[in-house]
Write a protein that holds these residues in place. Sequence first.
Motif, PDB file in Angstrom:
ATOM      1  N   VAL A 138      -7.515  -0.662   5.227  1.00  0.00           N
ATOM      2  CA  VAL A 138      -6.900   0.316   4.328  1.00  0.00           C
ATOM      3  C   VAL A 138      -7.813   0.495   3.114  1.00  0.00           C
ATOM      4  O   VAL A 138      -8.255  -0.488   2.508  1.00  0.00           O
ATOM      5  CB  VAL A 138      -5.500  -0.135   3.853  1.00  0.00           C
ATOM      6  CG1 VAL A 138      -4.888   0.918   2.927  1.00  0.00           C
ATOM      7  CG2 VAL A 138      -4.578  -0.382   5.030  1.00  0.00           C
TER       8      VAL A 138
ATOM      9  N   ALA B 227      -3.150   4.213  -1.427  1.00  0.00           N
ATOM     10  CA  ALA B 227      -4.001   4.362  -0.245  1.00  0.00           C
ATOM     11  C   ALA B 227      -4.567   5.769  -0.114  1.00  0.00           C
ATOM     12  O   ALA B 227      -3.897   6.768  -0.427  1.00  0.00           O
ATOM     13  CB  ALA B 227      -3.200   4.013   1.006  1.00  0.00           C
TER      14      ALA B 227
ATOM     15  N   CYS C  21       0.858  -1.184   0.000  1.00  0.00           N
ATOM     16  CA  CYS C  21       0.000   0.000   0.000  1.00  0.00           C
ATOM     17  C   CYS C  21       0.893   1.231   0.000  1.00  0.00           C
ATOM     18  O   CYS C  21       1.782   1.355   0.842  1.00  0.00           O
ATOM     19  CB  CYS C  21      -0.897   0.019   1.228  1.00  0.00           C
ATOM     20  SG  CYS C  21      -1.896  -1.471   1.402  1.00  0.00           S
TER      21      CYS C  21
ATOM     22  N   GLY D 183      -8.254   2.326  -0.692  1.00  0.00           N
ATOM     23  CA  GLY D 183      -7.430   2.892  -1.748  1.00  0.00           C
ATOM     24  C   GLY D 183      -7.828   2.366  -3.110  1.00  0.00           C
ATOM     25  O   GLY D 183      -8.755   1.563  -3.243  1.00  0.00           O
TER      26      GLY D 183
END
Length: 433
Positions: free
Chosen positions: A75, A93, A49, A77
Amino acid sequence: MMKKKLVLIRDIGNYEGREVTLAGWVYNRRSSGKVRFVLLRDGTGIIQCVFSEKDVAPDIFELSDRIPQESSVYVKGVVRKDLRAPGGYELVASNMEVIQIAEDYPITPKEHGIEFLMKYRHLWLRSRRQHAIILIRARLIRAIRDYFDNQGFILVDTPILTPAAVEGTTTLFEVDYFGMKTYLTQSGQLYNEPNAAAFNKVYCFGPTFRAEKSKTRRHLTEFWMVEPEVAFADLEDIMDLAEDFLCYIVARVLSECQEQFKVLERDITKLEAVKKPFPRLTYTEAVKKLNEHGNPTKWGDDFGGDEETILSSLYDRPLMITHYPAQCKAFYMKRDPNDENLALGVDVLAPEGYGEIIGGGEREDDLKTLEKRIMEHKLPREAFEWYLDTRRYGTFPHSGFGLGVERTVAWLCGLSHVRETIPYPRMLEKIYP
RNA sequence: UCCAGCGUAGCUCAAUGGUGGAGCAUCCGGCUGUUAACCGGAGGGUUGCAGGUUCGAGUCCUGCCGCUGGAGCCA
């Protein structure tokens, strides 16, 4: 709050260009000034990421540089194809939410000794290498089940708590069963035989236990074994079955676990060589070969680790050894009608020095002979009456074998010790975690 | 049970009988594409336990404990 429509890293290729939320653990992180890289692991894969100052809030950017190893996070993204990223994809991200900050994770990205890693086995399983091994184990087990299910075998489970020894000489784990002495099974074999009379072709698959004080790379006190038993099969039939079976499971694991073998840096050309026919030697021929290679084994000696290593190293595929001296083998094994000193048994040795992965053979089907053998081995006759019924009521020629799962995984993965082939190995005086 | 080797920082390992160090991890700082990232700085030790030899022991000796490898044993 971010926990909506989670995507697995395994499936990330289907989401190129789209915004997704991942949940997982921080595997590692790196930073380079204004760009931070967090490797996220979710048990299905690992993805990098990328956190850029321009894309995320300042506190998130700071967090991406601080978040400790194995902290659990969400996360969010956008999935981007990138040749620089291992796996081909990375996540640009936009946000990260902490579930828990993990403090002082013991297994750092660095070399560790085996004692330390075994103490943290429950955490060690999170590492790439252990993950690959256990996945190969799972695929192998699936292939084993598929093979027998597709060949007309019926799964008939055998008990784990048993009233008596299968082989009197071995040390058993004793269990107090409401005041009665019972033992953990060391083989499903004796139950497989009446089951074959009921279902024709059967197999059992479960854990077995040996209280042997063995301290070697090939031994566990708790290990898994699959045992087929076939009605009206003789030694040759069961050898053909073992050969076909091994070729199938090796091919299946090869086709399904390319990625895992790469992680393990396994030379798979060694496994691709596993094709019919397998070399077949009698015990007597094997002793001759050993002597030719400077090993002093005499006829009548059982083979140890050294002997198995020498023999299996002579071939590029599994080696089948038959007709052992009867004295080396179990009471239920049928004698060779041409030579009473020999047993109609077969051991299969894996290549590259991995040693015995299969043991089996034709069973003694004559009541009188079997009663005699039970006496000779000083076994408690009463405990075997049910077993002898198989010979009283329509006895029949039959054969079977057992394959040790952990030794097979060790061979497939190219490991030097079976302890890594089972999630929680039980070894001599070792039962934590 | 037997044989061999090892036991030093959270981890992996150095240190001729003479002031116990390094890398990683942790903490502080730097770096706009890192791949076990890198660079600078800081903190971190009852050298497994007990005894002995010696002016002086991480180092030599004895015992114990633990670990690792192997043997025996073992489908």
